[in-house]
Design a protein around this motif. Structure first.
Motif, PDB file in Angstrom:
ATOM      1  N   GLU A  52       0.983  -1.154  -0.344  1.00  0.00           N
ATOM      2  CA  GLU A  52      -0.410   0.093   0.283  1.00  0.00           C
ATOM      3  C   GLU A  52       1.141   1.412  -0.339  1.00  0.00           C
ATOM      4  O   GLU A  52       0.751   2.435  -0.323  1.00  0.00           O
ATOM      5  N   ALA A  53       2.020   1.563   0.525  1.00  0.00           N
ATOM      6  CA  ALA A  53       2.884   1.963   0.986  1.00  0.00           C
ATOM      7  C   ALA A  53       3.857   2.572   0.155  1.00  0.00           C
ATOM      8  O   ALA A  53       4.700   3.165   0.122  1.00  0.00           O
ATOM      9  N   VAL A  54       4.848   1.239  -0.486  1.00  0.00           N
ATOM     10  CA  VAL A  54       5.785   1.640  -0.925  1.00  0.00           C
ATOM     11  C   VAL A  54       5.973   0.739  -2.660  1.00  0.00           C
ATOM     12  O   VAL A  54       6.400   2.550  -3.184  1.00  0.00           O
ATOM     13  N   LEU A  55       5.192  -0.054  -2.816  1.00  0.00           N
ATOM     14  CA  LEU A  55       5.551  -0.400  -4.454  1.00  0.00           C
ATOM     15  C   LEU A  55       4.216   1.097  -5.322  1.00  0.00           C
ATOM     16  O   LEU A  55       5.250   0.847  -6.237  1.00  0.00           O
ATOM     17  N   PRO A  56       3.600   1.789  -4.655  1.00  0.00           N
ATOM     18  CA  PRO A  56       3.018   2.884  -5.911  1.00  0.00           C
ATOM     19  C   PRO A  56       4.355   4.119  -5.630  1.00  0.00           C
ATOM     20  O   PRO A  56       3.645   4.796  -6.650  1.00  0.00           O
ATOM     21  N   LEU A  57       4.917   3.955  -4.707  1.00  0.00           N
ATOM     22  CA  LEU A  57       5.561   4.980  -5.416  1.00  0.00           C
ATOM     23  C   LEU A  57       7.110   4.282  -6.253  1.00  0.00           C
ATOM     24  O   LEU A  57       7.634   5.674  -6.540  1.00  0.00           O
ATOM     25  N   LEU A  58       6.990   3.791  -6.460  1.00  0.00           N
ATOM     26  CA  LEU A  58       8.296   2.783  -7.629  1.00  0.00           C
ATOM     27  C   LEU A  58       8.296   3.310  -8.474  1.00  0.00           C
ATOM     28  O   LEU A  58       7.373   3.855  -9.426  1.00  0.00           O
ATOM     29  N   GLN A  59       9.606   3.363  -9.161  1.00  0.00           N
ATOM     30  CA  GLN A  59       9.981   4.585 -10.478  1.00  0.00           C
ATOM     31  C   GLN A  59       9.817   3.389 -12.045  1.00  0.00           C
ATOM     32  O   GLN A  59       9.798   3.149 -12.476  1.00  0.00           O
ATOM     33  N   GLY A  60      10.344   2.363 -11.590  1.00  0.00           N
ATOM     34  CA  GLY A  60      10.838   1.042 -12.568  1.00  0.00           C
ATOM     35  C   GLY A  60      12.270   2.088 -13.249  1.00  0.00           C
ATOM     36  O   GLY A  60      12.714   2.805 -13.288  1.00  0.00           O
ATOM     37  N   ASP A  61      11.715   0.488 -14.689  1.00  0.00           N
ATOM     38  CA  ASP A  61      12.609   0.545 -15.857  1.00  0.00           C
ATOM     39  C   ASP A  61      14.136   1.763 -15.019  1.00  0.00           C
ATOM     40  O   ASP A  61      14.703   0.193 -14.529  1.00  0.00           O
ATOM     41  N   ALA A  62      15.016   2.646 -15.453  1.00  0.00           N
ATOM     42  CA  ALA A  62      15.954   2.635 -15.641  1.00  0.00           C
ATOM     43  C   ALA A  62      16.544   2.587 -13.850  1.00  0.00           C
ATOM     44  O   ALA A  62      17.909   2.677 -13.432  1.00  0.00           O
ATOM     45  N   VAL A  63      15.683   3.093 -13.081  1.00  0.00           N
ATOM     46  CA  VAL A  63      16.554   2.386 -11.650  1.00  0.00           C
ATOM     47  C   VAL A  63      16.437   1.247 -11.470  1.00  0.00           C
ATOM     48  O   VAL A  63      16.891   1.233  -9.436  1.00  0.00           O
ATOM     49  N   CYS A  64      15.962   0.336 -11.871  1.00  0.00           N
ATOM     50  CA  CYS A  64      16.220  -1.507 -11.608  1.00  0.00           C
ATOM     51  C   CYS A  64      17.344  -1.724 -11.382  1.00  0.00           C
ATOM     52  O   CYS A  64      17.335  -1.690 -13.023  1.00  0.00           O
ATOM     53  N   LEU A  65      17.277  -2.089 -10.352  1.00  0.00           N
ATOM     54  CA  LEU A  65      19.182  -2.908 -10.964  1.00  0.00           C
ATOM     55  C   LEU A  65      18.653  -4.252 -10.081  1.00  0.00           C
ATOM     56  O   LEU A  65      18.306  -4.572  -9.286  1.00  0.00           O
ATOM     57  N   THR A  66      19.300  -5.326 -11.077  1.00  0.00           N
ATOM     58  CA  THR A  66      20.385  -6.471 -10.171  1.00  0.00           C
ATOM     59  C   THR A  66      21.153  -6.540  -8.431  1.00  0.00           C
ATOM     60  O   THR A  66      21.670  -4.972  -8.046  1.00  0.00           O
ATOM     61  N   TRP A  67      20.684  -7.621  -7.707  1.00  0.00           N
ATOM     62  CA  TRP A  67      21.445  -7.309  -6.602  1.00  0.00           C
ATOM     63  C   TRP A  67      22.929  -6.798  -6.818  1.00  0.00           C
ATOM     64  O   TRP A  67      23.413  -6.227  -6.416  1.00  0.00           O
ATOM     65  N   ALA A  68      23.477  -7.676  -8.099  1.00  0.00           N
ATOM     66  CA  ALA A  68      25.048  -8.024  -7.972  1.00  0.00           C
ATOM     67  C   ALA A  68      25.393  -6.715  -8.825  1.00  0.00           C
ATOM     68  O   ALA A  68      26.029  -5.945  -8.330  1.00  0.00           O
TER      69      ALA A  68
END
Length: 164
Positions: A52-68
């Motif tokens: 409810e509070a975190v996932l709706p704020l995610l930007q996606g795409d260019a800021v998505c990284l793998t753990w490594a």
């Protein structure tokens, strides 16, 4: 030594939390790092609060990284300061373990980063400045905005209140 304020968001406060995002901002406010994890969780892994509070704020795409990728890029970003860095957080129990896990062991720890974080005090000035920062438009529970709010609170607790 430069302070770098950081915050994390994760799936839950339970037994097996997983990192969702991490945000960092330098003491002077000029340098920022923000990443969302692409391979650590699925939305079904999230508790109600995160959904409810975190996932709706995610930007996606260019800021998505793998753990490594996160470990490499964050380490390089911190080392680029070229001087000692003190990581600063408002939550030793919830945020600091993610920094330790990202770097895994001492061989990957950035050489210029102090191994002990600074924990923010929660003075009245600090708390008011944090609330004012959110009222002015920062998004509560977005890792980078939370880090920015903590920076603003820290500055206010020292008599200097910057604009958002």
């Amino acid at each position: 030594m430069t302070r770098v304020f950081f915050d994390t968001e994760f799936t839950e406060l339970g037994i097996d939390p997983r990192l969702i995002s991490i945000g960092l901002v330098s003491e002077d406010g000029r340098r920022e790092f923000y990443a969302e994890l692409a391979d650590t969780y699925q939305p079904k892994d999230c508790g109600d609060f995160a959904r409810e509070a975190v996932l709706p704020l995610l930007q996606g795409d260019a800021v998505c990284l793998t753990w490594a990728e996160l470990g490499r890029r964050l380490g390089a970003w911190l080392e680029a300061f070229g001087e000692p860095v003190k990581l600063t957080t408002d939550s030793m129990a919830w945020d600091w373990p993610w920094i330790q896990e990202v770097f895994g062991d001492l061989d990957t720890w950035p050489a210029n980063v102090d191994g002990k974080p600074e924990i923010l005090g929660q003075s009245a000035e600090f708390c008011q400045a944090v609330e004012d920062a959110f009222a002015a438009g920062l998004r509560r529970h977005h890792a980078l905005d939370d880090a920015k709010a903590n920076r603003i609170g820290w500055l206010a607790s020292r008599g200097n209140v910057p604009s958002v």
